[in-house]
Design a protein around this motif. Sequence first.
Motif, mmCIF file in Angstrom:
data_model
loop_
_atom_site.group_PDB
_atom_site.id
_atom_site.type_symbol
_atom_site.label_atom_id
_atom_site.label_comp_id
_atom_site.label_asym_id
_atom_site.label_seq_id
_atom_site.Cartn_x
_atom_site.Cartn_y
_atom_site.Cartn_z
ATOM 1 N N ASN A 65 0.803 -1.227 0.000
ATOM 2 C CA ASN A 65 0.000 0.000 0.000
ATOM 3 C C ASN A 65 0.831 1.271 0.000
ATOM 4 O OD1 ASN A 65 -3.091 -0.197 0.203
ATOM 5 N ND2 ASN A 65 -2.413 -1.859 1.542
ATOM 6 N N PHE A 69 -0.264 4.882 -1.331
ATOM 7 C CA PHE A 69 -0.392 6.076 -0.497
ATOM 8 C C PHE A 69 0.129 7.306 -1.252
ATOM 9 C CE2 PHE A 69 0.100 3.526 3.712
ATOM 10 C CZ PHE A 69 -1.229 3.153 3.625
ATOM 11 N N TRP A 73 -2.086 10.423 -2.279
ATOM 12 C CA TRP A 73 -1.756 11.722 -1.700
ATOM 13 C C TRP A 73 -1.611 12.780 -2.793
ATOM 14 C CZ3 TRP A 73 -0.788 12.069 3.727
ATOM 15 C CH2 TRP A 73 -0.436 13.342 4.175
ATOM 16 N N MET A 81 -6.938 11.296 2.400
ATOM 17 C CA MET A 81 -6.090 10.118 2.530
ATOM 18 C C MET A 81 -5.786 9.752 3.977
ATOM 19 S SD MET A 81 -5.441 8.663 -0.294
ATOM 20 C CE MET A 81 -4.104 7.625 0.279
ATOM 21 N N THR A 84 -7.639 6.766 5.153
ATOM 22 C CA THR A 84 -7.166 5.598 4.411
ATOM 23 C C THR A 84 -5.840 5.093 4.980
ATOM 24 O OG1 THR A 84 -8.277 6.243 2.365
ATOM 25 C CG2 THR A 84 -6.386 4.771 2.158
ATOM 26 N N ILE A 85 -4.913 6.017 5.220
ATOM 27 C CA ILE A 85 -3.622 5.631 5.789
ATOM 28 C C ILE A 85 -3.817 5.006 7.161
ATOM 29 C CG2 ILE A 85 -1.422 6.528 6.657
ATOM 30 C CD1 ILE A 85 -1.554 8.631 4.418
ATOM 31 N N GLY A 142 -7.270 0.941 1.816
ATOM 32 C CA GLY A 142 -6.305 1.174 0.745
ATOM 33 C C GLY A 142 -6.524 0.237 -0.427
#
Length: 290
Positions: A65, A69, A73, A81, A84-85, A142
């Motif tokens: 992932n 990312f 981003w 994001m 999600t992170i 993700g």
Amino acid sequence: MIFRERFADRFTNVLAITIGTAIYAFGLHYFVISNELMEGGVTGISLLLKYVLNVPPSISTLLCNIPLFYLGWRNFGKGPMLYTIYGVVALSFFLWVMELLIRMNWLVPFHTTQDYFLATLYAGITLGTGLGLVFRFGGTTGGSDILARIGHKKKGWSVGQVILIIDVIVIGSSFLYLPKEKVLYSLVAVFVTSRIIDYISEGAYAAKAFTIISDEAVSLAESITKELDRGVTLFPARGAYSGNNKEVVYCVVYRHETRRLRELIHAIDPRAFIIIGEVHDVIGEGFKEK
């Protein structure tokens, strides 16, 4: 006051995403990995690495992932994001916790050599419950959904179609390493997961939306308000063929009120044209507050 409400909302979102990723990690180890089933997307790639190279999913999920990312981003900014992170990091953490519990024999996964359908069913329920919570409160885990959103933004591709294509490629490649029966069972698990996700993320209860075209629109609106205690909206409209001006009645009712509303409409205007649609979630007076 506003700051306090925002903090409470964010805390609720983070807590729900945390619980959802924990449930998902549990289902993945307890039902999926123990029976060598498959998943789609990045999770499926992590499972293949586990089956072929014995790479722990807690590590491969995070590593796979990281480049996503960066892409997310750049395309969506840090705001969208962050959840999600956090979702991916939380998932990797709980996958590691499950791996640790299994090594210590504190968690004994469900393994079967006969009734794979039972494992498939409960895998779909637990994974769907976990992801449904994550999605409902603004997070993701993700993976392929980041690529799908980028494809939609850049090329106008359907998010669902991109995710489906990625899932088909990942699950299809597992035919090289897994018996075809397990791959086919995995497809059942993916289907069950998707239905549970919809059920949780779009609303646990479904309502019905009525669009009614009638010459007795005002009388219908008054009766619905009085008999069912439901809000009603009237829209001005004009028939394309007749050219006559009419009013359209629009209202939303619970599923169990559908029959009563149809009877009420028929009693006032048997010739009314009725359109009934599914409503997966309703927020507002008379239904669910935010």
